[in-house]
Design an enzyme around this catalytic site. Structure first.
Site, short mmCIF file in Angstrom:
data_model
loop_
_atom_site.label_atom_id
_atom_site.label_comp_id
_atom_site.label_asym_id
_atom_site.label_seq_id
_atom_site.Cartn_x
_atom_site.Cartn_y
_atom_site.Cartn_z
N ARG A 40 10.99 -10.92 -0.55
CA ARG A 40 11.26 -9.44 -0.39
C ARG A 40 12.55 -9.23 0.69
O ARG A 40 12.80 -10.41 1.80
CB ARG A 40 10.25 -8.69 0.43
N TYR A 71 13.53 -10.31 -7.92
CA TYR A 71 12.66 -11.15 -7.44
C TYR A 71 11.29 -10.45 -7.12
O TYR A 71 11.53 -9.39 -6.29
CB TYR A 71 13.05 -11.95 -6.25
N LYS A 121 4.61 -3.52 -4.26
CA LYS A 121 4.78 -3.04 -2.98
C LYS A 121 5.43 -1.64 -2.98
O LYS A 121 5.05 -0.73 -2.07
CB LYS A 121 5.58 -3.97 -2.28
N HIS A 131 -2.39 -2.91 2.33
CA HIS A 131 -2.21 -4.23 2.24
C HIS A 131 -3.47 -5.25 2.49
O HIS A 131 -3.55 -5.94 3.34
CB HIS A 131 -1.09 -4.76 3.01
N SER A 161 1.86 -10.77 4.88
CA SER A 161 2.16 -11.53 3.62
C SER A 161 2.24 -13.28 4.10
O SER A 161 2.74 -13.55 5.24
CB SER A 161 3.70 -11.21 3.45
N CYS A 180 -0.45 -14.85 4.88
CA CYS A 180 -1.23 -15.33 5.88
C CYS A 180 -2.70 -15.46 5.43
O CYS A 180 -3.53 -15.41 6.06
CB CYS A 180 -1.13 -14.23 6.91
N GLY A 181 -2.81 -15.62 3.92
CA GLY A 181 -4.33 -16.11 3.53
C GLY A 181 -5.02 -15.33 2.77
O GLY A 181 -6.19 -15.31 2.74
N ASP A 236 -4.51 -8.57 -2.81
CA ASP A 236 -3.40 -8.13 -2.17
C ASP A 236 -3.22 -6.55 -1.82
O ASP A 236 -2.81 -6.38 -0.62
CB ASP A 236 -2.11 -8.39 -2.95
N ARG A 264 6.00 -18.55 -6.41
CA ARG A 264 4.78 -17.92 -6.63
C ARG A 264 4.48 -17.96 -8.20
O ARG A 264 5.23 -18.41 -8.84
CB ARG A 264 5.42 -16.27 -6.62
N ASP A 296 -14.19 -23.14 4.98
CA ASP A 296 -14.86 -23.21 6.13
C ASP A 296 -14.94 -21.69 6.75
O ASP A 296 -15.50 -21.34 7.56
CB ASP A 296 -14.59 -23.96 6.95
P1 GTP Z 1 0.80 -12.77 0.14
O1 GTP Z 1 0.83 -12.93 -1.44
O2 GTP Z 1 2.54 -12.80 0.58
O3 GTP Z 1 0.38 -11.37 0.42
O4 GTP Z 1 0.13 -13.93 0.89
P2 GTP Z 1 -1.49 -13.81 1.20
O5 GTP Z 1 -1.65 -13.36 2.41
O6 GTP Z 1 -2.37 -13.94 -0.04
O7 GTP Z 1 -1.56 -15.70 1.57
P3 GTP Z 1 -2.17 -16.73 0.88
O8 GTP Z 1 -3.34 -16.75 0.66
O9 GTP Z 1 -1.25 -17.17 -0.44
O10 GTP Z 1 -1.75 -17.94 1.80
C1 GTP Z 1 -0.54 -18.16 2.38
C2 GTP Z 1 -0.41 -19.50 3.00
O11 GTP Z 1 -1.47 -19.67 4.20
C3 GTP Z 1 -0.65 -20.73 2.05
O12 GTP Z 1 0.41 -21.92 2.48
C4 GTP Z 1 -1.86 -21.28 2.49
O13 GTP Z 1 -2.20 -22.81 2.19
C5 GTP Z 1 -2.12 -20.65 4.12
N1 GTP Z 1 -3.67 -20.49 4.45
C6 GTP Z 1 -4.34 -19.67 3.69
N2 GTP Z 1 -5.57 -19.58 4.30
C7 GTP Z 1 -5.68 -20.52 5.19
C8 GTP Z 1 -6.49 -20.93 6.30
O14 GTP Z 1 -7.52 -20.47 6.14
N3 GTP Z 1 -5.98 -21.95 7.23
C9 GTP Z 1 -4.79 -22.49 7.07
N4 GTP Z 1 -4.43 -23.30 8.15
N5 GTP Z 1 -3.95 -21.77 6.23
C10 GTP Z 1 -4.28 -21.10 5.33
C1 SPV Z 2 3.86 -9.94 -0.15
O1 SPV Z 2 4.86 -10.39 0.38
O2 SPV Z 2 3.03 -9.24 0.75
C2 SPV Z 2 3.62 -10.16 -1.44
C3 SPV Z 2 4.70 -10.74 -2.35
O3 SPV Z 2 2.54 -10.02 -1.78
S1 SPV Z 2 5.91 -9.67 -2.77
O4 SPV Z 2 5.15 -9.13 -3.96
O5 SPV Z 2 6.91 -10.24 -3.25
O6 SPV Z 2 6.00 -8.49 -2.07
MN MN Z 3 1.11 -9.37 -0.06
#
Ligand code: GTP
Ligand code: SPV
Ligand code: MN
Length: 606
Positions: A86, A216, A225, A245, A267, A269-270, A294, A385, A511
């Site tokens: 983005r 993208y 978004k 979000h 984004s 962050c898990g 999401d 992705r 965990d």
């Molecule tokens: P967007 O799709 O961008 O909105 O991301 P998201 O919030 O869905 O994050 P996602 O679950 O894909 O995790 C993003 C990154 O954080 C990955 O590299 C994961 O491996 C890492 N991650 C997710 N959960 C944890 C956790 O509990 N601990 C740690 N250390 N890393 C985590």
């Molecule tokens: C985010 O960045 O929070 C995403 C990926 O979920 S995107 O759809 O590219 O915004």
């Molecule tokens: Mn997202």
């Protein structure tokens, strides 16, 4: 690469699915006159259409077919290397006045912006096919569900929209022929995929999105978004609901009691990982199911918040996904998956950093270059992705199609913080919870272009996605709380706190169930906590830490610690952040900060 591909000529009956609605026909005609495409392709979302578009995409190198045995019906797309995330600096909210967009958004004047975009779109689709993609966001029988039409000159966008939304005939039928019906207008053109001509513009008052110069993800899948969050949040405030979000998960206890939880993490962050969590062995009988990973749309009914997931698929971060970290995601992407910017192995499979097993001896990296384990470059882009249908998810919640939504027991905020923020704490009430959300911060990630690892305030994980003035958004949260007689409890989590030597203190992933259990038990009023200055924090004995490996009691104390010195800095930073918003923050939230500071003073005196 998503460089402009020549027009296609579909066989009879493919690409001729025109809607009856005159307003749509007029608008498409207007864009046609401007962009001058070679032909128009009206999508119906059928399997036959999908197969035709995949075949064309393979011919034109928009997609690479993966090994049918290893990744059935799955494809790889490489985006332009200048176009991998983005672009917040090129994202605009075009409201009549700058004040309506507020202090956190880039604003540009609607009239001027329309003319600039018209100039860029003029003749932009010459020699190309212009696709019209009808879609709905939300379960078909939800009162929150919205209709959108996206015009695009990218087949990759069409194929992705078919996974990410309920696309085609369903939207055309729902819209009907009423020329006054509410629907979102989305126009997307790749132009020449040049960052100098890349703009993602939103016109909330016109329910219109225009995106140019990118191919993208969140820049171009206008459902996600752009509509579900930026335009969505604007409509939500006007219509009295919330567009957030947030992931939505279901959690069932061994006794068979089920709760739903929504969680806002910025984004990358898990969210996807938390939404698909598999509890550790010790939690036999607990079950986590996914409603969404999401975005949550939430409305008030019977004094409670009810949430639906407007999407139909997951656009998830690939690197780090493995059978160890997220087995449910691995199962979800076994088939029917559209990968973007991962590596291609010599046997036609996909690979990325953090995948199970040894790295391949040779692969083609995300840019299309040779790669070996000795290469300096990453094989997969950090923001590579997958797009996969939610129906692939083995733990999909049975109520995901339920139009009335699922009742939310708890809202969780969280971010990537290496210090200050304990593993989990609970707000005293809705207003305090709104303050916690409004002041949350996180390290930036590869999901947006720019520096990675920089701490920034990201209110409710909506900084890049709130389609109007953030002060009004805070006010909307406060007002929503007043209308709830049975509000969700609000929590803050941090899976990312680090020790002095820079290692994660908490194992995370499965965990995180230990934290989720405490949250659920708090909702049911059956577990204790320590009342600290920042909120209720579990004592060691309040968390089930049985069979937890790799965390010493000292590390556990560090995870739950509220360090007064760090919090003095934190509170000062909250004040600075609010000040930077230039007077839009509701006084209730300023008061919350004063109360927080006062609680610290009295606790040090005590
Ligand atoms: P967007 O799709 O961008 O909105 O991301 P998201 O919030 O869905 O994050 P996602 O679950 O894909 O995790 C993003 C990154 O954080 C990955 O590299 C994961 O491996 C890492 N991650 C997710 N959960 C944890 C956790 O509990 N601990 C740690 N250390 N890393 C985590
Ligand atoms: C985010 O960045 O929070 C995403 C990926 O979920 S995107 O759809 O590219 O915004
Ligand atoms: Mn997202």
């Amino acid at each position: 690469m998503n460089n402009p591909a020549p027009a296609i000529s579909p066989p009879a009956r493919i690409g001729d699915h025109k809607p009856m609605n005159q307003a749509v026909l007029d608008w498409v005609h207007e864009v046609e006159l401007l962009a001058q495409p070679e032909n128009i392709f009206w999508c119906d979302g059928s399997e036959r259409e999908n197969e035709f578009l995949i075949a064309e995409s393979l011919k034109q190198n928009v997609l690479i077919k993966l090994n049918e045995k290893k990744a059935p019906r799955s494809y790889l797309h490489r985006s332009n290397p200048n176009d991998v995330a983005r672009v917040e600096q090129f994202t605009f909210i075009c409201t009549p006045t700058k004040a309506e967009a507020g202090p956190t958004n880039n604003w540009s004047e609607p009239g001027e912006t329309y003319s600039k975009l018209r100039g860029l779109l003029k003749g932009a689709m010459r020699g190309r096919t212009m696709f019209v993609v009808p879609y709905i966001m939300g379960p078909p029988d939800s009162s929150l569900t919205k209709i959108g039409f996206e015009i695009t000159d990218s087949k990759y966008v069409v194929l992705s929209m078919r996974i990410m939304t309920r696309m085609g005939e369903i939207a055309v039928k729902r819209l009907g022929s009423d020329p006054k019906a509410e629907w979102n207008r989305g126009v997307h053109s790749l132009l020449d995929v040049n960052p100098e001509r890349r703009f993602i513009c939103h016109f909330p008052q016109d329910n219109t999105i225009i995106s140019v110069g990118s191919g993208y993800g969140g820049n171009v899948l206008l459902s996600k978004k752009c509509l579900a969050l930026r335009i969505g949040s604007y409509l939500a405030r006007k219509q009295g609901w919330l567009a957030e979000h947030m992931l939505i998960l279901g959690v069932e206890s061994p006794a068979g009691k089920k709760h739903y939880v929504a969680a806002a993490f910025p984004s990358a962050c898990g969210k996807t990982n938390f939404a698909m969590l598999i509890p550790p062995k010790h939690f036999a009988g607990w079950n986590v199911t996914t409603v969404g990973d999401d975005i949550a749309w939430m409305q008030i009914r019977d004094g409670r918040l009810w949430a639906v997931n407007p999407e139909n698929g997951y656009f998830g971060v690939v690197p780090g996904t493995s059978c160890k970290s997220n087995p449910n995601a691995m199962k979800s992407i076994e088939r029917n998956t559209l990968y973007t910017n991962v590596a291609l192995t010599d046997d036609g499979d996909v690979w990325w950093e953090g995948k199970d097993g040894a790295p391949p001896k040779h692969a083609i990296d995300w840019r299309g270059n040779d790669w070996t384990p000795d290469s300096k470059e990453k094989a997969a882009h950090p923001n590579s992705r997958f797009a996969t249908p939610m129906r692939n998810n083995p733990v999909l919640d049975p109520h995901v199609e339920d139009g009335k939504g699922v009742p939310i027991s708890a809202i969780i905020f969280g971010g990537r913080r290496s210090d200050t923020m304990p593993l989990v704490f609970q707000a005293f009430d809705w207003e305090h919870g709104t303050y916690i959300g409004a002041t949350m911060a996180s390290e930036t990630t590869a999901a947006a272009t720019g520096a990675v690892g920089k701490i920034r305030r990201d209110p409710m994980a909506m900084l890049p996605f709130c389609g109007y003035n953030i002060g009004d958004y805070f006010r909307h949260w406060l007002e929503t709380g007043k209308r709830l007689t049975n509000p969700p409890l609000i929590f803050h989590v941090n899976w990312f706190r680090k020790s002095a030597d820079g290692k994660f203190l908490w194992p995370g992933f499965g965990d995180n169930m230990r934290v989720l259990e405490w949250i659920i038990d708090r909702c049911e009023g059956r577990v204790g906590a320590h009342e600290s200055a920042i909120g209720h924090i579990p004592r060691m004995q309040d968390l089930d830490l049985d069979e937890l490996t790799g965390v010493t009691p000292n590390q556990m104390r560090e995870l739950l610690n509220v360090n007064a010195e760090e919090w003095q800095k934190e509170i000062l930073d909250h004040a600075k952040f609010f000040e930077s918003l230039g007077g839009v923050v509701p006084p209730e939230l300023e008061k919350q900060r004063e109360n927080l500071a006062a609680r610290f003073k009295s606790s040090t005196r005590a």
